[in-house]
Design a protein around this motif. Structure first.
Motif, PDB file in Angstrom:
ATOM      1  N   ALA A  88       0.835  -1.199   0.000  1.00  0.00           N
ATOM      2  CA  ALA A  88       0.000   0.000   0.000  1.00  0.00           C
ATOM      3  C   ALA A  88       0.871   1.251   0.000  1.00  0.00           C
ATOM      4  N   VAL A  89       1.960   1.219   0.751  1.00  0.00           N
ATOM      5  CA  VAL A  89       2.893   2.347   0.776  1.00  0.00           C
ATOM      6  C   VAL A  89       3.481   2.559  -0.610  1.00  0.00           C
ATOM      7  N   LEU A  90       3.829   1.466  -1.264  1.00  0.00           N
ATOM      8  CA  LEU A  90       4.384   1.546  -2.611  1.00  0.00           C
ATOM      9  C   LEU A  90       3.390   2.183  -3.566  1.00  0.00           C
ATOM     10  N   ALA A  91       2.127   1.840  -3.417  1.00  0.00           N
ATOM     11  CA  ALA A  91       1.098   2.413  -4.284  1.00  0.00           C
ATOM     12  C   ALA A  91       0.991   3.921  -4.086  1.00  0.00           C
ATOM     13  N   PHE A  92       0.974   4.362  -2.836  1.00  0.00           N
ATOM     14  CA  PHE A  92       0.865   5.794  -2.565  1.00  0.00           C
ATOM     15  C   PHE A  92       2.114   6.540  -3.027  1.00  0.00           C
ATOM     16  N   ALA A  93       3.281   5.917  -2.841  1.00  0.00           N
ATOM     17  CA  ALA A  93       4.521   6.574  -3.287  1.00  0.00           C
ATOM     18  C   ALA A  93       4.529   6.706  -4.806  1.00  0.00           C
ATOM     19  N   THR A  94       4.053   5.672  -5.497  1.00  0.00           N
ATOM     20  CA  THR A  94       4.001   5.711  -6.958  1.00  0.00           C
ATOM     21  C   THR A  94       3.026   6.788  -7.441  1.00  0.00           C
ATOM     22  N   ALA A  95       1.940   6.994  -6.674  1.00  0.00           N
ATOM     23  CA  ALA A  95       0.953   8.014  -7.022  1.00  0.00           C
ATOM     24  C   ALA A  95       1.380   9.397  -6.561  1.00  0.00           C
ATOM     25  N   ARG A  96       2.614   9.515  -6.058  1.00  0.00           N
ATOM     26  CA  ARG A  96       3.157  10.789  -5.592  1.00  0.00           C
ATOM     27  C   ARG A  96       2.287  11.429  -4.506  1.00  0.00           C
ATOM     28  N   GLY A  97       1.734  10.572  -3.631  1.00  0.00           N
ATOM     29  CA  GLY A  97       0.978  11.075  -2.493  1.00  0.00           C
ATOM     30  C   GLY A  97      -0.444  11.478  -2.793  1.00  0.00           C
ATOM     31  N   HIS A  98      -0.922  11.224  -4.010  1.00  0.00           N
ATOM     32  CA  HIS A  98      -2.282  11.592  -4.386  1.00  0.00           C
ATOM     33  C   HIS A  98      -3.076  10.314  -4.693  1.00  0.00           C
ATOM     34  N   PRO A  99      -3.829   9.781  -3.707  1.00  0.00           N
ATOM     35  CA  PRO A  99      -4.562   8.527  -3.908  1.00  0.00           C
ATOM     36  C   PRO A  99      -5.490   8.543  -5.110  1.00  0.00           C
ATOM     37  N   SER A 100      -5.987   9.728  -5.495  1.00  0.00           N
ATOM     38  CA  SER A 100      -6.907   9.802  -6.625  1.00  0.00           C
ATOM     39  C   SER A 100      -6.248   9.376  -7.932  1.00  0.00           C
ATOM     40  N   ARG A 101      -4.917   9.381  -7.976  1.00  0.00           N
ATOM     41  CA  ARG A 101      -4.214   8.961  -9.181  1.00  0.00           C
ATOM     42  C   ARG A 101      -4.178   7.439  -9.327  1.00  0.00           C
ATOM     43  N   LEU A 102      -4.511   6.740  -8.249  1.00  0.00           N
ATOM     44  CA  LEU A 102      -4.493   5.287  -8.300  1.00  0.00           C
ATOM     45  C   LEU A 102      -5.725   4.761  -9.025  1.00  0.00           C
TER      46      LEU A 102
END
Length: 290
Positions: A88-102
């Motif tokens: 989950a941390v990896l996902a948020f880091a990949t989205a640059r801290g913006h969950p809406s980008r996921l």
């Protein structure tokens, strides 16, 4: 606080640090000239000369040291289950801290990871941790099988995207390293596992860097994390004699493991590259195109 809870807290912090480092490593490695297992020393030089990669690798190493400490305090399967939350941390880091980008699938995977951690906490209430020294022959067979699977994934073409195949291979090698770290903690003759620990982590790290150049961070590191968590969880029950609690706690723990592994699986699936991601490089490992 019971030692097992301290160990699981360390495992959670380790997951935060390690997976953030994975995202930073991906960005650094993807910007480097092509890395190849056929020219390992040249590849290592590229990595060691890149300041961003060195900082990220230092953070990953710090996370790993916390993971090793967690293994001394809590059973392998439970530590790995908590470590799975790092996806989950990896996902948020990949989205640059913006969950809406996921993507919705990725958001659902994050929720699964959080649900798994909550269920795991409830299942551990009032229980005592226990594990046992594994049989030597069982350890040898397990480690050899994982290493052999990694070699096949590296050397042979598969139906998976190349980043996913290399991520799977790295995950198998990291799983060998994690199991070896647990063995080293027993001391005595088990210290011989230092050899497999060093080899597995060193080669696994190299393979993961190649994967970073052939896909996004979630495909490469997400797939690796999935395998790294799932294989040692199974080893905890098969090799180390770890047991599930009884009754409703058993149901909660099984559900927790299922949620965490399913979360890693969902995030490890191949997806279209984001606009911010570099285009995957052509791959000719072993003389065969991806």
């Amino acid at each position: 606080m019971p030692p097992a809870w301290i160990g699981l807290t360390l495992a959670f912090v380790s997951a935060l640090v390690t997976n953030t480092a994975y995202s930073l490593e991906h960005d650094a490695a993807a910007a480097l000239p092509p890395l190849s297992p056929r020219r390992p020393f040249r590849s290592v030089q590229f990595l060691l000369r890149d300041r961003r990669w060195l900082i990220a690798f230092g953070a990953e190493t710090a996370g790993w040291l916390m993971y090793v400490a967690a293994l001394r305090l809590a059973p392998l399967a439970l530590v790995q289950a908590v470590a799975a939350s790092g996806v989950a941390v990896l996902a948020f880091a990949t989205a640059r801290g913006h969950p809406s980008r996921l993507a919705r699938r990725e958001q659902f995977a994050v929720l699964l990871a959080l649900a798994g951690l909550t269920l795991l906490a409830f299942s551990l209430t009032g229980t005592t941790a226990s594990d046992q020294h594994p049989p030597v022959i069982g350890v040898v067979i397990w480690l050899a099988a994982c290493a052999g699977g990694a070699v096949l994934l590296i050397a042979m073409p598969t139906r998976f995207a190349r980043a996913a195949s290399l991520g799977l291979a790295a995950g198998l090698l990291f799983a060998d390293g994690d199991i070896s770290a647990k063995l080293v903690g027993y001391g005595g003759l088990w210290l011989i596992a230092l050899a497999s620990l060093i080899a597995a982590y060193a080669i696994g790290t190299s393979v993961l860097q190649w994967a970073y150049q052939r896909g996004d961070a979630l495909t490469a590191a997400g797939t690796a994390t999935m395998v790294t968590n799932a294989v040692p969880i199974a080893a905890g029950f098969v090799l180390f004699g770890e047991t599930l609690p009884h009754g409703m706690r058993a149901v909660l723990q099984i559900a927790a493991f299922a949620c965490l592994v399913a979360s890693a699986v969902a995030l490890g699936h191949q997806q279209a590259p984001r606009a911010s991601e570099p285009a995957p490089r052509a791959d000719h490992i072993g003389g065969m195109p991806a």
